[in-house]
Enzyme design. Sequence first.
Site, PDB file in Angstrom:
ATOM      1  N   ASP A   1      -8.744  -6.828  -4.214  1.00  0.00           N
ATOM      2  CA  ASP A   1      -8.393  -5.505  -3.689  1.00  0.00           C
ATOM      3  C   ASP A   1      -9.065  -4.440  -4.556  1.00  0.00           C
ATOM      4  O   ASP A   1      -8.762  -4.317  -5.745  1.00  0.00           O
ATOM      5  CB  ASP A   1      -6.865  -5.351  -3.732  1.00  0.00           C
ATOM      6  CG  ASP A   1      -6.380  -4.022  -3.142  1.00  0.00           C
ATOM      7  OD1 ASP A   1      -7.211  -3.160  -2.789  1.00  0.00           O
ATOM      8  OD2 ASP A   1      -5.150  -3.855  -3.029  1.00  0.00           O
TER       9      ASP A   1
ATOM     10  N   HIS B   1      -7.842  -5.458   0.109  1.00  0.00           N
ATOM     11  CA  HIS B   1      -6.570  -4.738   0.260  1.00  0.00           C
ATOM     12  C   HIS B   1      -5.761  -5.289   1.433  1.00  0.00           C
ATOM     13  O   HIS B   1      -4.526  -5.330   1.390  1.00  0.00           O
ATOM     14  CB  HIS B   1      -6.870  -3.250   0.464  1.00  0.00           C
ATOM     15  CG  HIS B   1      -5.668  -2.372   0.430  1.00  0.00           C
ATOM     16  ND1 HIS B   1      -4.834  -2.303  -0.670  1.00  0.00           N
ATOM     17  CD2 HIS B   1      -5.132  -1.524   1.343  1.00  0.00           C
ATOM     18  CE1 HIS B   1      -3.847  -1.444  -0.423  1.00  0.00           C
ATOM     19  NE2 HIS B   1      -4.009  -0.966   0.794  1.00  0.00           N
ATOM     20  N   ASP B   2      -6.453  -5.732   2.468  1.00  0.00           N
ATOM     21  CA  ASP B   2      -5.799  -6.304   3.641  1.00  0.00           C
ATOM     22  C   ASP B   2      -4.928  -7.511   3.320  1.00  0.00           C
ATOM     23  O   ASP B   2      -4.088  -7.905   4.135  1.00  0.00           O
ATOM     24  CB  ASP B   2      -6.870  -6.767   4.655  1.00  0.00           C
ATOM     25  CG  ASP B   2      -7.084  -5.737   5.760  1.00  0.00           C
ATOM     26  OD1 ASP B   2      -6.353  -4.729   5.774  1.00  0.00           O
ATOM     27  OD2 ASP B   2      -7.961  -5.961   6.600  1.00  0.00           O
TER      28      ASP B   2
ATOM     29  N   SER C   1       0.838  -1.194   0.000  1.00  0.00           N
ATOM     30  CA  SER C   1       0.000   0.000   0.000  1.00  0.00           C
ATOM     31  C   SER C   1       0.881   1.255   0.000  1.00  0.00           C
ATOM     32  O   SER C   1       1.779   1.389  -0.833  1.00  0.00           O
ATOM     33  CB  SER C   1      -0.934  -0.059   1.208  1.00  0.00           C
ATOM     34  OG  SER C   1      -1.959   0.881   1.108  1.00  0.00           O
TER      35      SER C   1
ATOM     36  N   ARG D   1     -11.498   5.518  10.691  1.00  0.00           N
ATOM     37  CA  ARG D   1     -11.010   4.141  10.685  1.00  0.00           C
ATOM     38  C   ARG D   1     -12.079   3.170  10.182  1.00  0.00           C
ATOM     39  O   ARG D   1     -11.787   2.223   9.453  1.00  0.00           O
ATOM     40  CB  ARG D   1     -10.570   3.754  12.096  1.00  0.00           C
ATOM     41  CG  ARG D   1      -9.962   2.376  12.199  1.00  0.00           C
ATOM     42  CD  ARG D   1      -8.701   2.246  11.396  1.00  0.00           C
ATOM     43  NE  ARG D   1      -7.964   1.032  11.742  1.00  0.00           N
ATOM     44  CZ  ARG D   1      -6.831   0.666  11.165  1.00  0.00           C
ATOM     45  NH1 ARG D   1      -6.313   1.415  10.201  1.00  0.00           N
ATOM     46  NH2 ARG D   1      -6.208  -0.436  11.521  1.00  0.00           N
TER      47      ARG D   1
END
Lengths: 384, 384
Positions: free
Chosen positions: B322, B355-356, B157, B227
């Site tokens: 992602d 994405h994680d 990222s 968040r």
Amino acid sequence: MVGPLSPDSVGLVEPRSFRHEQPLALDCGRELPGFDLKYETYGSLNAARSNAILVCHALSGDHHAAGWNAPDDKRPGWWDNCIGPGKPIDTDKFFVVACNNLGGCAGSTGPNSINPATGRLWGPDFPIVTVRDWVRSQALLADHLGIERFAAVAGGSLGGMQALQWTIEFPGRVRSALLIAAAPRLSAQNIAFNEVARKAIMSDPDFHEGRYAEQGVVPRRGLMLARMLGHITYLSDGLMRQKFGRELREGKLNFGFDVEFQIESYLRHQGETFVDRFDANTYLLMTKALDYFDPAAEYDGDLARALARAQARFLVVAFSSDWRFAPERSRELVKALHTGGSAVSYAAIDSPDGHDAFLLPNEHYFGVLRAFLNRVHAELEVAA
Amino acid sequence: MVGPLSPDSVGLVEPRSFRHEQPLALDCGRELPGFDLKYETYGSLNAARSNAILVCHALSGDHHAAGWNAPDDKRPGWWDNCIGPGKPIDTDKFFVVACNNLGGCAGSTGPNSINPATGRLWGPDFPIVTVRDWVRSQALLADHLGIERFAAVAGGSLGGMQALQWTIEFPGRVRSALLIAAAPRLSAQNIAFNEVARKAIMSDPDFHEGRYAEQGVVPRRGLMLARMLGHITYLSDGLMRQKFGRELREGKLNFGFDVEFQIESYLRHQGETFVDRFDANTYLLMTKALDYFDPAAEYDGDLARALARAQARFLVVAFSSDWRFAPERSRELVKALHTGGSAVSYAAIDSPDGHDAFLLPNEHYFGVLRAFLNRVHAELEVAA
């Protein structure tokens, strides 16, 4: 020519109010002790009372779907490009009814109405309303207007969910249903976006647990955030690139936290204007109605079985770049309707406009609506 | 065995601090009058000082990439599954360096440090830092450690963006670069999400224009919203469906605004725990660094020309689900690197984790990292 005098405009329209005096039992187990629905109509109901179309609004819409409430209004109703003489929802042929849903903030009974039991504003005590509650209240409005069976019930997004619910709840009262940019239920991601929006509103110190009106304030910051977030999901990534790219508002980076990129400016503007016209408690209610909508739930998740009751002919429309309710969600609907034995037309519209596409003119899209409704109208003539 | 005594753990590690006494000129035109970088190292630097890997962190990461700072820590460093003896970033072979970036909140100079010019906390006056500023400060740390050339610079990222910037800024100091789940720049949609997150923080009444620490408060609500929103973009829609579906926490609808769906519960928990460990001003700075990153900008948007300076061998890794930095963004990088004349390996990893995924163990992913770094290591041996 644009404006109430344009030949393809429904012109100046006056909203009306329908008062239902009896209690309405709601899905949540509570009841509303009577209610008002604000509504507008366009076109004329024919002698057979068979040519009515109910237009259902989405999250932030209302009863003002077409035309102008005053000659100097800045803009017409939210679906004016689609409803009018000669337009896809043709008021030369159809009698169009649009109402503000229960829990709304445009004149129907909602959080800003007085709770007769307390004499205070309902505020956060207004019951959670569901898509089914809305459909039931709309049916009472139809009774009032002398409409036994709608030629069509139509809506985009949350409006499409209402149209779908109509075909299950009142199969005999819907000749056709137009489900546009809709889904059979929200995904976990859809719910997640709603949850962040609600959290933004409810954690605003001006929210006062929903009693902000009595405090003379508005949770502006929270509602603005909710709307900004909503807009990200209404636009496609491609459209954002095309409209805003990485363009800087002042041509260069300012190395600060003021608005810099055009997209930031657009979102803040959308948020700020929304706060002036919309109510935070209503926003919460509308997102809950979205989260709860799940007609398959009563049938062990079997959507086809849930929809097997329907007798309507269906038109399902999806837009290629819609990632809020992507085309695959519409295809779920189509598949379940087919399996349930319904007649379904499906149109996948190529559009860069994301979820917002359902509100925008598009030749293919409008052509599909027009063709479908022409056929519905032809059948009315035969039936008459 | 899990914990500092596990044979594949780097064990107990002690963070160190690098103090740079000279001013650092920043992209924004201001300068930092000296700075500290908090860092950790794992493994041993070889005699040729050639086996160092710099690991760059993403938005909410820090210098604690692997191992345990105390025996009773609840969890190890953020990339512990990837860094250690025999792991893909193998500390039996490599000397790994990880630092907290400037503007961070884990011990490096940032908004919570004292501004020597005023004797007060920097707070909102901390300069906007860019990916290039970070890379320059990391190079000073490398000088301090006696590392002339990194065997690899790696990151996921925003960390991948730093690795890319290294190859442009210091072409002679990077033998290889691992760009994982990265993008050559943010899309308008990426910027839009960042803007809503920033707006959430900055509109929190406890933000006090960034001077919340001096008021003894924290803009918890805003940071929590930021968040929660971030997490929606880190997970794939599919993973959310799989992990949470539309499951209700209490098995039935409660017709209220408390947490109902499992996904809501997950997001609120993520938001709440984040607020206890992260700083709001740092969050703002990190999102700006993301927004500003655009190495092609100085080359009329020609990314290939921007990357033509690079001499490193590249590994680009993307994950199928992602949608924050989708595989097509990685392919943009690959294409531009090819055009610019670089040697590039590209791995598209099939993963449901969104994405994680760059933080999670995955056989194919880790196999690719291992193979690439084994080759880098073999070349070091030949060169020695």
